[in-house]
Design an enzyme around this catalytic site. Structure first.
Site, PDB file in Angstrom:
ATOM      1  N   GLU A 107       0.838  -1.202   0.000  1.00 57.85           N
ATOM      2  CA  GLU A 107       0.000   0.000   0.000  1.00 57.85           C
ATOM      3  C   GLU A 107       0.874   1.253   0.000  1.00 57.85           C
ATOM      4  OE1 GLU A 107      -2.559   1.508  -0.519  1.00 57.85           O
ATOM      5  OE2 GLU A 107      -4.204   1.128   0.850  1.00 57.85           O
ATOM      6  N   ASP A 108       0.321   2.340  -0.481  1.00 61.80           N
ATOM      7  CA  ASP A 108       1.056   3.601  -0.412  1.00 61.80           C
ATOM      8  C   ASP A 108       1.038   4.158   1.008  1.00 61.80           C
ATOM      9  OD1 ASP A 108      -1.684   4.090  -0.488  1.00 61.80           O
ATOM     10  OD2 ASP A 108      -1.590   5.627  -2.045  1.00 61.80           O
ATOM     11  N   ASP A 111      -3.995   5.286   6.376  1.00 62.17           N
ATOM     12  CA  ASP A 111      -4.625   6.498   6.897  1.00 62.17           C
ATOM     13  C   ASP A 111      -5.645   6.055   7.948  1.00 62.17           C
ATOM     14  OD1 ASP A 111      -4.972   9.571   6.075  1.00 62.17           O
ATOM     15  OD2 ASP A 111      -6.981   8.747   6.264  1.00 62.17           O
ATOM     16  N   VAL A 161      -0.595  14.305   1.822  1.00 62.09           N
ATOM     17  CA  VAL A 161       0.655  14.235   1.073  1.00 62.09           C
ATOM     18  C   VAL A 161       0.421  13.741  -0.356  1.00 62.09           C
ATOM     19  CG1 VAL A 161       2.227  13.977   3.030  1.00 62.09           C
ATOM     20  CG2 VAL A 161       1.115  11.939   2.074  1.00 62.09           C
ATOM     21  N   ASP A 167      -1.821  10.955  -4.760  1.00 60.07           N
ATOM     22  CA  ASP A 167      -2.417  12.070  -5.507  1.00 60.07           C
ATOM     23  C   ASP A 167      -3.378  12.876  -4.647  1.00 60.07           C
ATOM     24  OD1 ASP A 167      -4.458  10.016  -5.296  1.00 60.07           O
ATOM     25  OD2 ASP A 167      -5.596  11.192  -6.747  1.00 60.07           O
ATOM     26  N   ARG A 173       0.693  12.990  -8.773  1.00 62.89           N
ATOM     27  CA  ARG A 173       0.999  11.589  -8.504  1.00 62.89           C
ATOM     28  C   ARG A 173       2.444  11.213  -8.862  1.00 62.89           C
ATOM     29  NH1 ARG A 173      -2.689   7.646  -7.350  1.00 62.89           N
ATOM     30  NH2 ARG A 173      -4.576   8.391  -8.338  1.00 62.89           N
TER      31      ARG A 173
END
Ligand code: IMP
Ligand code: MG
Length: 184
Positions: A107-108, A111, A161, A167, A173
């Site tokens: 995952e990026d 959150d 961020v 993005d 992105r």
């Protein structure tokens, strides 16, 4: 050697939070750790979560020293806003059968955690040999779901961020660094 041009910050970007060199070193470090942990495991499948993790996934995989395959899944829980709905939608599934495979979700950012919670539940039902998670970033102050990461790059404060795959309404992105942004 090629030199990398850093695009100038646009007016909605507040500051560079993590520069490209720091990201590169961290990704290398994570790849070495993952290579070591999966050294004796066969059938490792890296599943990148689109779109945000596409750059992290490719950089991470290219440093792996252990055989693996790569697949992608696309999910959505955000519209163009910055608040998770908690309502995760599956947009595109992986193609590989995950049964009996060692699955690593990439995952990026973690959150609220609802996306990863959904994915872990969904993938567990497919009976993988093992299931682990990696994220480049985590915002510990925002975490609501009960999920833990096996591999984490950086903890960051509760700010929006962009860059390195992340993005805001599809913008920014492909920046080579991670920047804090304030929507204007
Ligand atoms: P969660 O379900 O709330 O953990 O959100 C996970 C997804 O929201 C991530 O995979 C990102 O795609 C997106 N997201 C969360 N925070 C940010 C951010 O600061 N910038 C860009 N995307 C983010
Ligand atoms: Mg994502």
């Amino acid at each position: 050697m090629s030199s990398i041009t850093i695009p100038p910050l646009s007016e909605d970007l507040v500051r560079v939070l993590i520069d490209a060199d720091t990201i590169e070193r961290k990704v290398y470090e994570l790849s070495r750790k993952i290579s070591e942990d999966y050294r004796d495991k066969k059938d490792l499948v890296i599943v990148g979560v689109l779109k945000g993790a596409f750059i992290f996934t490719s950089d991470l995989c290219r440093q792996l020293l252990t055989p693996h395959t790569v697949d992608f899944i696309a999910l959505s829980s955000y519209g163009s806003s910055t608040d998770s709905t908690g309502n995760v939608r599956l947009i595109m599934d992986v193609r590989e059968d995950l049964a009996d495979k060692h699955v690593l979700i990439v995952e990026d950012i973690l959150d609220s955690g609802f996306t990863l919670e959904y994915l872990k539940r969904n993938f567990s039902a497919r009976k993988p040999a093992s299931l682990k998670t990696a994220a480049l970033l985590s915002k510990p102050d925002r975490l609501s779901a009960d999920v833990q990461l096996d591999y984490l790059g950086f903890e960051i404060p509760d700010v929006w961020v962009v860059g390195y795959g992340l993005d805001y309404a599809e913008r920014h992105r492909t920046l080579p660094y991670i920047a804090e942004m304030h929507p204007v």
